[in-house]
Design an enzyme around this catalytic site. Sequence first.
Site, PDB file in Angstrom:
ATOM      1  N   GLY A  37      17.486   0.339   1.172  1.00  8.76           N
ATOM      2  CA  GLY A  37      16.679   1.467   1.444  1.00  8.76           C
ATOM      3  C   GLY A  37      15.098   0.859   1.389  1.00  8.76           C
ATOM      4  N   ALA A  44       7.806   4.232   8.065  1.00  7.45           N
ATOM      5  CA  ALA A  44       9.296   4.432   7.889  1.00  7.45           C
ATOM      6  C   ALA A  44      10.031   4.783   9.085  1.00  7.45           C
ATOM      7  CB  ALA A  44       9.669   4.782   6.651  1.00  7.45           C
ATOM      8  N   GLY A  46      -3.956  -1.489   1.008  1.00  9.84           N
ATOM      9  CA  GLY A  46      -3.099  -1.748   2.361  1.00  9.84           C
ATOM     10  C   GLY A  46      -2.042  -2.503   2.081  1.00  9.84           C
ATOM     11  N   GLY A  86      -8.885   4.684  -0.490  1.00  2.35           N
ATOM     12  CA  GLY A  86      -8.469   6.313  -0.453  1.00  2.35           C
ATOM     13  C   GLY A  86      -7.688   6.236   0.744  1.00  2.35           C
ATOM     14  N   GLU A 101      20.203  -8.106   2.141  1.00  3.33           N
ATOM     15  CA  GLU A 101      19.198  -7.680   1.474  1.00  3.33           C
ATOM     16  C   GLU A 101      18.902  -8.244   0.160  1.00  3.33           C
ATOM     17  OE1 GLU A 101      16.483  -5.294   1.577  1.00  3.33           O
ATOM     18  OE2 GLU A 101      16.375  -5.841  -0.287  1.00  3.33           O
ATOM     19  N   ASP A 148       7.834  -2.768   9.428  1.00  2.20           N
ATOM     20  CA  ASP A 148       6.563  -3.243   8.850  1.00  2.20           C
ATOM     21  C   ASP A 148       6.243  -4.633   9.182  1.00  2.20           C
ATOM     22  OD1 ASP A 148       6.386  -0.686   7.872  1.00  2.20           O
ATOM     23  OD2 ASP A 148       5.923  -1.175   5.839  1.00  2.20           O
ATOM     24  N   VAL A 185     -15.093  -2.590  -4.570  1.00  2.00           N
ATOM     25  CA  VAL A 185     -14.867  -2.843  -5.594  1.00  2.00           C
ATOM     26  C   VAL A 185     -14.994  -4.367  -5.719  1.00  2.00           C
ATOM     27  CG1 VAL A 185     -12.948  -3.093  -7.424  1.00  2.00           C
ATOM     28  CG2 VAL A 185     -13.437  -1.025  -6.347  1.00  2.00           C
ATOM     29  N   LYS A 241       7.631  11.373  -3.123  1.00  2.40           N
ATOM     30  CA  LYS A 241       7.714  12.953  -2.609  1.00  2.40           C
ATOM     31  C   LYS A 241       8.489  13.701  -3.506  1.00  2.40           C
ATOM     32  CE  LYS A 241       5.654  12.016  -0.029  1.00  2.40           C
ATOM     33  NZ  LYS A 241       5.221  10.365   0.586  1.00  2.40           N
ATOM     34  N   HIS A 271       7.769  33.621  14.948  1.00  2.14           N
ATOM     35  CA  HIS A 271       7.002  34.372  14.306  1.00  2.14           C
ATOM     36  C   HIS A 271       7.357  35.155  12.863  1.00  2.14           C
ATOM     37  CE1 HIS A 271       3.392  37.172  13.970  1.00  2.14           C
ATOM     38  NE2 HIS A 271       4.219  37.965  13.616  1.00  2.14           N
TER      39      HIS A 271
HETATM   40  P1  NAI Z   1      -4.368   2.166   3.745  1.00  2.00           P
HETATM   41  O1  NAI Z   1      -4.552   0.988   4.695  1.00  2.00           O
HETATM   42  O2  NAI Z   1      -3.846   3.482   4.259  1.00  2.00           O
HETATM   43  O3  NAI Z   1      -5.635   2.237   3.081  1.00  2.00           O
HETATM   44  C1  NAI Z   1      -6.495   1.283   2.270  1.00  2.00           C
HETATM   45  C2  NAI Z   1      -7.827   1.877   1.951  1.00  2.00           C
HETATM   46  O4  NAI Z   1      -8.207   0.807   0.907  1.00  2.00           O
HETATM   47  C3  NAI Z   1      -8.722   1.766   3.382  1.00  2.00           C
HETATM   48  O5  NAI Z   1      -9.192   3.038   3.595  1.00  2.00           O
HETATM   49  C4  NAI Z   1      -9.720   0.630   2.785  1.00  2.00           C
HETATM   50  O6  NAI Z   1     -10.943   1.022   3.514  1.00  2.00           O
HETATM   51  C5  NAI Z   1      -9.755   0.681   1.584  1.00  2.00           C
HETATM   52  N1  NAI Z   1     -10.354  -0.535   0.747  1.00  2.00           N
HETATM   53  C6  NAI Z   1      -9.669  -1.752   1.113  1.00  2.00           C
HETATM   54  N2  NAI Z   1     -10.537  -2.698   0.303  1.00  2.00           N
HETATM   55  C7  NAI Z   1     -11.153  -2.139  -0.434  1.00  2.00           C
HETATM   56  C8  NAI Z   1     -11.804  -2.194  -1.745  1.00  2.00           C
HETATM   57  N3  NAI Z   1     -12.070  -3.778  -2.260  1.00  2.00           N
HETATM   58  N4  NAI Z   1     -12.385  -1.230  -2.389  1.00  2.00           N
HETATM   59  C9  NAI Z   1     -12.330   0.101  -2.048  1.00  2.00           C
HETATM   60  N5  NAI Z   1     -11.586   0.328  -0.783  1.00  2.00           N
HETATM   61  C10 NAI Z   1     -10.980  -0.542  -0.282  1.00  2.00           C
HETATM   62  O7  NAI Z   1      -3.297   1.373   2.707  1.00  2.00           O
HETATM   63  P2  NAI Z   1      -2.445   2.116   1.628  1.00  2.00           P
HETATM   64  O8  NAI Z   1      -2.742   3.410   1.262  1.00  2.00           O
HETATM   65  O9  NAI Z   1      -2.351   1.003   0.644  1.00  2.00           O
HETATM   66  O10 NAI Z   1      -0.930   2.237   2.365  1.00  2.00           O
HETATM   67  C11 NAI Z   1      -0.280   1.050   2.780  1.00  2.00           C
HETATM   68  C12 NAI Z   1       0.670   1.380   3.794  1.00  2.00           C
HETATM   69  O11 NAI Z   1       1.889   2.396   3.619  1.00  2.00           O
HETATM   70  C13 NAI Z   1       0.056   2.245   5.066  1.00  2.00           C
HETATM   71  O12 NAI Z   1       0.473   1.520   6.331  1.00  2.00           O
HETATM   72  C14 NAI Z   1       0.717   3.500   4.982  1.00  2.00           C
HETATM   73  O13 NAI Z   1       0.924   4.086   6.543  1.00  2.00           O
HETATM   74  C15 NAI Z   1       1.884   3.302   4.441  1.00  2.00           C
HETATM   75  N6  NAI Z   1       2.330   4.645   3.743  1.00  2.00           N
HETATM   76  C16 NAI Z   1       2.600   5.864   4.278  1.00  2.00           C
HETATM   77  C17 NAI Z   1       2.988   6.894   3.654  1.00  2.00           C
HETATM   78  C18 NAI Z   1       3.056   8.158   4.364  1.00  2.00           C
HETATM   79  O14 NAI Z   1       3.701   8.128   5.589  1.00  2.00           O
HETATM   80  N7  NAI Z   1       2.732   9.343   3.869  1.00  2.00           N
HETATM   81  C19 NAI Z   1       2.857   7.083   2.183  1.00  2.00           C
HETATM   82  C20 NAI Z   1       2.226   5.884   1.614  1.00  2.00           C
HETATM   83  C21 NAI Z   1       2.214   4.659   2.351  1.00  2.00           C
END
Ligand code: NAI
Length: 453
Positions: free
Chosen positions: A36, A314, A266, A181, A31, A306, A237, A48, A439
């Site tokens: 982690g 995860a 992403g 978002g 690592e 990933d 953007v 969290k 319940h």
């Molecule tokens: P994401 O893929 O979930 O969302 C990225 C969003 O950005 C998409 O909706 C996309 O349409 C938008 N986007 C892309 N380019 C853009 C631009 N130029 N302008 C405006 N919008 C744009 O990616 P995110 O949120 O970065 O998460 C990354 C990874 O981390 C995901 O694969 C997710 O599964 C993982 N993750 C999981 C969590 C959980 O399980 N609770 C918590 C945090 C992350």
Amino acid sequence: MYDLIIIGGGPAGYNAAERAAHNGLKTLLVEKKSLGGVCLNEGCIPTKTLLYSAKIYDYAKYGGDYGVSFQGAEIDHSFVIDRKDKIVKSLVSGIASKLKKAKAEVINGAAFIKGRDENGFNIEVSGRIYSGKYLLICTGSEAVAPPVPGIKEGVADNFCLTNREILSLKEVPGSLAVIGGGVIGLEMASYFNSIGSKVTVIEMLDKIGGYIDGEIADILYKNYVKKGVEFKLGAKVTAIKNNIVVYESGGKVSELKTDKVLVSVGRRASTQNLGLENINVLTERGAIITDDYGRTSAANVYAAGDVNGKSMLAHTAYREGEVCVNNILGIKDRVNYNSVPSVIYTNPEVAGVGETTESVKQKGLAANIHSFSLKYSGRYIAENSSGDGIVKIITEKNTGNIIGLHIIGSYASEIIYGAAMMIGTKMRFEDVQKIVFPHPTVCEVIREGCFMI
Ligand code: NAI
């Protein structure tokens, strides 16, 4: 000479190392940063801890709805960050001691794959060569920086942040623009909105939450609009300059002045500078190609987490790492990707597993889709004065098998594993009717819903 060398100590790698060593394989885990990985150090766990503090603060602010009032409730953001750091530290040392107990060897450094010979794989770490019969690559992913002019300069100025920097921000920004978002964007928007920042989410698509069910995404959207988050949907953007985010929507260019920007558009697999080409491991769009057994294109080389670009969660990484180890041990095992749950830890929480309304349409599946209000649950009503949560159950028309289940509302993150089991074991809605649920609980709505299908 090791039986197995694992590169990367995130959820895929450290869990696989423990399982492998426990099962008698002489295992080396390499690592380069901290055990982690992203999940524990700058992802799942830190967020969290922040979100839990925000939840308590929200309880204090809105307790009046439940007959409890607080005077002068305050949140100390830098205390929250320090608490997060302590939690991460203790969990990282917990992983180290678990690995020690299992007798997996751990070294700190960046691994480079030199090649393979009659001794197996040769891996260089800090100038020393380690050899192993099998190789498991778990190098994870990194945040994508969109090709937007000004982003690089914004990152250098600490104006644009990724998931890593935002989790160490000591001061609360007056305003925060979130680009993307998706999951990270929404969880961070939720936290900074709760603690007082003016949050604007700029999302390219016309819905938030990425692949989550459209009806659920819409309920989540309305909840956050009510809480004061502003959304620019269908907005891309196009530039960052000084303290301004430029975005384009419907042919119109607008500008948003903001104190900080979170870039959450992403993540992409980390496969650079690893030496994959020296052992002919094939990639597709930067991610290592694997089959359901975790095998790559090169014999005796596996990849999990990933880095394979499949699920980027995860919990999938844990399972993939285990599957790789089992197959190395000669125990045939595979990942069932159809029943991987996903969660967004907003308030209300969102959780889902399997097909969505949109994926059913896309695939042309013959399915029944039903939505039920969580108000069928007495506990939900008792605990949510004005909740609008639902559970959505998707069944296959011919068999009655449950193929998708989605929830927005309290405890969704804790309930969803039950739905993953229903889908993973091919339960029909009639089978669920015969299970006794506790319940009063929110999850009872799933059982009740199965009688209304
Ligand atoms: P994401 O893929 O979930 O969302 C990225 C969003 O950005 C998409 O909706 C996309 O349409 C938008 N986007 C892309 N380019 C853009 C631009 N130029 N302008 C405006 N919008 C744009 O990616 P995110 O949120 O970065 O998460 C990354 C990874 O981390 C995901 O694969 C997710 O599964 C993982 N993750 C999981 C969590 C959980 O399980 N609770 C918590 C945090 C992350």
